[in-house]
Design an enzyme around this catalytic site. Structure first.
Site, PDB file in Angstrom:
ATOM      1  N   ARG A   1    -104.438  23.698 -67.181  1.00 27.49           N
ATOM      2  CA  ARG A   1    -105.128  24.866 -67.668  1.00 27.49           C
ATOM      3  C   ARG A   1    -104.896  24.912 -69.160  1.00 27.49           C
ATOM      4  O   ARG A   1    -103.764  24.800 -69.599  1.00 27.49           O
ATOM      5  CB  ARG A   1    -104.558  26.135 -67.040  1.00 27.49           C
ATOM      6  CG  ARG A   1    -105.167  26.447 -65.706  1.00 27.49           C
ATOM      7  CD  ARG A   1    -104.362  27.466 -64.960  1.00 27.49           C
ATOM      8  NE  ARG A   1    -104.802  27.470 -63.566  1.00 27.49           N
ATOM      9  CZ  ARG A   1    -105.681  28.356 -63.078  1.00 27.49           C
ATOM     10  NH1 ARG A   1    -106.166  29.303 -63.849  1.00 27.49           N
ATOM     11  NH2 ARG A   1    -106.055  28.283 -61.822  1.00 27.49           N
ATOM     12  N   GLY A   2    -105.963  25.042 -69.917  1.00 23.56           N
ATOM     13  CA  GLY A   2    -105.769  25.069 -71.359  1.00 23.56           C
ATOM     14  C   GLY A   2    -106.553  26.200 -71.951  1.00 23.56           C
ATOM     15  O   GLY A   2    -107.076  27.041 -71.222  1.00 23.56           O
TER      16      GLY A   2
ATOM     17  N   GLY B   1    -110.151  27.280 -70.418  1.00 24.63           N
ATOM     18  CA  GLY B   1    -110.673  26.763 -69.168  1.00 24.63           C
ATOM     19  C   GLY B   1    -109.681  25.958 -68.350  1.00 24.63           C
ATOM     20  O   GLY B   1    -108.563  25.691 -68.779  1.00 24.63           O
TER      21      GLY B   1
ATOM     22  N   ASP C   1    -104.714  24.684 -82.833  1.00 19.93           N
ATOM     23  CA  ASP C   1    -103.865  24.940 -81.674  1.00 19.93           C
ATOM     24  C   ASP C   1    -103.040  23.696 -81.344  1.00 19.93           C
ATOM     25  O   ASP C   1    -103.066  23.197 -80.227  1.00 19.93           O
ATOM     26  CB  ASP C   1    -104.720  25.377 -80.487  1.00 19.93           C
ATOM     27  CG  ASP C   1    -103.886  26.089 -79.415  1.00 19.93           C
ATOM     28  OD1 ASP C   1    -102.696  26.367 -79.675  1.00 19.93           O
ATOM     29  OD2 ASP C   1    -104.417  26.355 -78.325  1.00 19.93           O
TER      30      ASP C   1
END
Ligand SMILES: *[C@@H]1O[C@H](CO)[C@@H](O)[C@H](O)[C@H]1NC(C)=O
Ligand SMILES: *[C@@H]1O[C@H](CO)[C@@H](O)[C@H](O)[C@H]1NC(C)=O
Ligand SMILES: *[C@@H]1O[C@H](CO)[C@@H](O)[C@H](O)[C@H]1NC(C)=O
Ligand SMILES: *[C@@H]1O[C@H](CO)[C@@H](O)[C@H](O)[C@H]1NC(C)=O
Ligand SMILES: *[C@@H]1O[C@H](CO)[C@@H](O)[C@H](O)[C@H]1NC(C)=O
Ligand SMILES: *[C@@H]1O[C@H](CO)[C@@H](O)[C@H](O)[C@H]1NC(C)=O
Length: 801
Positions: free
Chosen positions: A518-519, A522, A631
């Site tokens: 999971r990032g 999404g 990120d």
């Protein structure tokens, strides 16, 4: 809005524009480039085209193909290739007609992969390259003197009027999807007869004309040593060994080609306007009589409708799932050992030709069994009309109702009965693994003028970018048009980047059943695509973004190519669905690896530090598109099968601009707690240095094994100053931990159990601390980081405080 203006300035000076250009001739001193999609040479009547043709992931061959009726670049009918066994990179490669008159194919690293050796013979006349209406690529001068032509070096195809001679055999492709040289060749043998030869890795044998029939009886002669054969435009083939035939559609005015197919058959194909190619002649009517088809220990079966297929003999299994010519291997050890109890398993209508250990007439079945048992390396025997043929090798197997007699396999005794595997027809097979060339592009050497221009524009871009970036991290496209035809042109483009349908992805992920992560924005699922590639599919949370906008961003990201950036293969935008398809990374994320009792020794950790720095440096600087990641964290650094890192999730900040501008301060903040630079919090302009900061934290985490969220990387918790805590803890240890060396022991990940180099750790920590300076100007750029890491061993060159 400043973006359009900025984009315009990029578009004006970009050296690698994506517009297609079709040439009729190529002049001395010019070249065709793999970077420009559609940079091709066309024949005057438009029937043929020559250019770079994709043969795998990032792999290209210079080829000639039929371009009428029009075909998409992945399924054109190729008739010739210059470098079938040495594909070149998908970027920076070119075919160059050099000033000295030599035609050379140059790979991204500037090695000459192929050339025409016409450099010296030139004289002073200007040469030009032209693709004739016959499909012949000729290098000639103005007086039509030909110095080189593709007709003189055929690959697997003979075009009408092209001569097949003693020096130019036709060699099949390796497989349907692999264009490199295969095992079958059509050639003039030493006795002047035109033959088909299987020249495989394990066996070599002629299979046409039939060896059991004399040359005369096959209608050939060995007396004419001119050794030449041609097919004319009407479908009349003549060879100097007296082989003559007319195609089934003789006389009609159609396109034709004679090809040695990858299955070992020779066929003449015909095609009239806008129709499929159809076979108008073939050398072998039963493809199972083609040698080497199925490899050792397997049998060929032929079904007129389903086609040809192979099956393993009972007790054997496939050697290479993508390649039947490798045949099958035994599932048992050996039947040669007298201690092993054996049994005979009967299979009627089967035979293996050749490799008999004698033949014995007037044998009963029992006598034949006894004989095979007595021969240590007897793998079985054929029994036919009281004749016994023990076999030492199981080659050229055939299994069909037309075959008389039966084969008895000698196999270890088993309490479960041996079964014949189900027949797999060719269409069900996965293609061979794709060729994947490493993306080691040399840095382009621009001329000084272009360089200055680039620096100038980049500087302006940078300045404007900073202004725009006060709103969000963003990503610029080289391509100004959004959506529409341009995007489509790109998708058909050479990188293999394409659009997937939602149904296709649903099937590939087995209805989104296997979640692998999971990032941001999404969930990621594992998928197996229809071409058998394993992929990671990221299903984005619903985005309030128009389709065209999404496409523009996605294709920009898809265009980024670096060995340390995750490769995007495609996307899906259907209704409200937005999905991205990436290559699958075997070893998961760095975060997972750091939080498990890990395989990551010191040298792997260093490679990861260097590789991720390279990926980020490329994002920031080498590529003209100015992309910030925003990120950077261990969850977004993925590791491939050899633990090489690839940075993932770049550019997503733009795609996922969910709340957009409306949500003031919150939407402005990108990134993850613990890894965020102070600029975010203090509302200062955001530059590439935010990524440098986050990268610095990742470095500290690599060395210490401690997450900025507090404690060892796997423990949860922390407060808003997490990254400061890790940083100041390391600073503190470093300052107070004299004598040198003791502080290193204190901070280093205990899992490294002393196997590291104090000096190198010291250097790495010093650099990490520099990356996480509060003042962004005190931080190095990503490319400075790469430089420093590359020289970390040369102590004198280290200039760190
Ligand atoms: C051109 O190819 C020939 C062999 O075909 C090779 O001997 C020669 O070195 C090549 N020339 C260059 C410049 O690579
Ligand atoms: C094609 O086949 C050759 C020879 O077996 C092999 O070296 C190469 O990797 C293959 N490439 C592809 C497309 O799988
Ligand atoms: C085919 O070509 C050969 C040699 O060019 C010629 O002798 C022969 O008459 C041709 N056959 C037909 C049917 O045109
Ligand atoms: C040998 O073959 C060539 C090409 O088919 C033909 O032109 C020639 O007449 C032949 N020679 C003899 C002696 O038959
Ligand atoms: C096989 O046996 C038959 C009669 O039993 C005999 O006539 C024949 O000669 C034998 N053949 C051989 C090759 O031994
Ligand atoms: C077959 O034999 C093996 C050991 O030789 C044994 O483990 C297995 O249970 C047997 N299977 C059956 C179906 O009897």
């Amino acid at each position: 809005m400043k973006i359009p203006l900025l984009l315009l300035s990029f578009a004006l000076i970009l050296p690698f524009s994506v517009t297609s250009s079709v040439h009729l001739t190529l002049r001395q001193g010019s070249s065709l480039s793999v970077d420009k999609f559609g940079d091709t040479l066309a024949s005057e009547d438009g029937a043929f085209a020559a250019g770079f043709y994709p043969v795998g992931e990032n792999a290209y061959c210079f080829a000639i193909w039929f371009s009428k009726p029009s075909c998409s670049i992945h399924d054109c009918t190729v008739v010739w290739m210059a470098n079938r066994d040495h594909p070149v990179n998908g970027r920076s490669s070119k075919l160059s007609l050099r000033k000295n008159g030599e035609l050379a194919l140059i790979d991204a690293d500037r090695t000459v992969v192929w050339n025409t050796s016409t450099g010296s013979s030139s004289g002073s006349s200007m040469k030009l390259l032209q693709l004739l209406d016959t499909g012949n690529l000729v290098l000639r001068d103005k007086q039509n003197v030909v110095f080189w032509q593709s007709f003189d070096s055929p690959t697997n195809t003979l075009l009408p009027l092209q001569k097949l001679t003693r020096n130019t055999p036709l060699v099949s492709s390796r497989s349907k999807n692999n264009f490199s040289s295969g095992y079958y060749r059509l050639y003039f043998d030493n006795d002047n007869v035109l033959r088909l030869l299987f020249d495989g890795p394990k066996i070599k044998s002629v299979y046409w004309p039939d060896l059991t029939v004399s040359i005369w009886d096959s209608g050939r002669t060995s007396f004419n040593d001119s050794r030449v054969a041609t097919l004319d435009a009407y479908g009349n083939f003549t060879s100097s060994d007296d082989l003559k035939f007319l195609t089934s559609d003789y006389g009609a005015k159609v396109r034709r080609r004679l090809t040695v197919d990858y299955d070992g058959n020779v066929r003449v194909y015909s095609q009239s306007e806008a129709e499929e190619w159809s076979v108008s002649w073939q050398a072998k009517s039963n493809p199972c009589t083609i040698c080497g088809t199925c490899g050792p220990n397997s049998m060929c079966t032929y079904h007129p409708r389903e086609g040809r297929s192979c099956i393993c003999a009972p007790g054997y299994e496939r050697e290479d799932l993508s390649d039947w010519t490798q045949g099958c291997k035994a599932k048992f050890n050996s039947v040669c050992d007298s201690k092993v109890e054996t049994e005979f398993v009967e299979l009627p209508h089967a035979n293996f030709y050749g490799y008999d250990k004698g033949s014995s007439p007037n044998y009963t079945l029992e006598m034949c069994k006894k004989k095979c048992l007595d021969l240590c390396n007897c793998l079985g025997f054929q029994y036919k009309y009281t004749k016994c043929y023990p076999k030492s090798l199981l080659l050229n197997g055939q299994y069909s109702p037309g075959v008389d007699g039966a084969i008895y396999f000698k196999l270890p005794k088993s309490n479960v009965s041996y079964k014949l595997p189900r027949t797999e027809y060719a269409a069900l097979q996965c293609p061979a693994n794709e060729v994947l060339l490493p993306r080691t592009y040399v840095k382009r050497k621009e001329s000084l003028a272009i360089k200055i221009l680039l620096i100038f524009v980049t500087a302006i871009a940078g300045m404007e970018a900073i202004a725009v970036l006060t709103v969000w991290c963003f990503l610029l496209g080289t391509r100004p048009e959004k959506g529409g035809a341009h995007i489509d042109g790109y998708h058909a483009g050479p990188t293999g980047f394409r659009r997937f349908t939602y149904d296709e992805l649903k099937k590939a992920t087995r209805n989104f059943s296997e979640e692998i992560g999971r990032g941001s924005g999404g969930i990621v699922y594992k998928a197996v695509l229809s071409d058998c590639r394993v992929a990671a599919v990221k299903r984005l949370n619903e985005a309030n973004q128009g389709e065209n906008e999404f496409l523009a961003e996605v294709s920009t990201i898809g265009n980024l190519n670096h060995m340390n950036l995750i490769d995007m293969w495609g996307y899906c935008a259907e209704g409200k669905h937005r999905l991205l398809i990436y290559e699958f990374m075997e070893h998961g994320s760095l975060a997972e690896n750091l939080s498990s009792p890990t395989e990551l020794d010191w040298s792997k950790r260093f490679e990861i530090a260097l590789g991720s720095a390279r990926g980020l440096a490329y994002l920031h600087e080498e590529f003209l598109e100015w992309v910030l990641h925003c990120d950077v964290k261990p969850q977004n650094i993925l590791l491939d099968s050899t633990y090489q890192p690839k940075v993932a999730d770049f550019g997503l900040s733009k795609i996922l601009k969910r709340e957009g501008l409306k949500n003031s301060i919150f939407s402005r903040i990108r990134g993850t707690r613990g890894y965020m630079a102070p600029e975010w919090v203090y509302n200062m302009p955001v530059t590439a240095k935010v990524d440098v900061y986050s990268y610095g934290i990742v470095l500290l985490e690599l060395v210490t094994g401690r997450s900025p969220m507090g404690g060892l990387a796997n423990t949860e918790g922390g407060d808003e100053n997490e990254s400061k805590r890790l940083t100041s803890w390391v600073r503190e240890r470093k300052r107070t931990g004299v004598p040198m060396g003791t502080w290193i022991k204190e901070i280093v990940d205990p899992r490294l159990t002393g196997e590291f180099d104090n000096r190198k750790i010291e250097v790495l920590v010093a650099m990490a601390l520099q990356c996480v300076e509060e003042d962004r100007d005190a931080r190095p750029t990503m490319s400075q980081v790469v430089e420093m890491l590359l020289h970390y061993g040369d102590e004198d060159e280290m200039i760190l405080v």
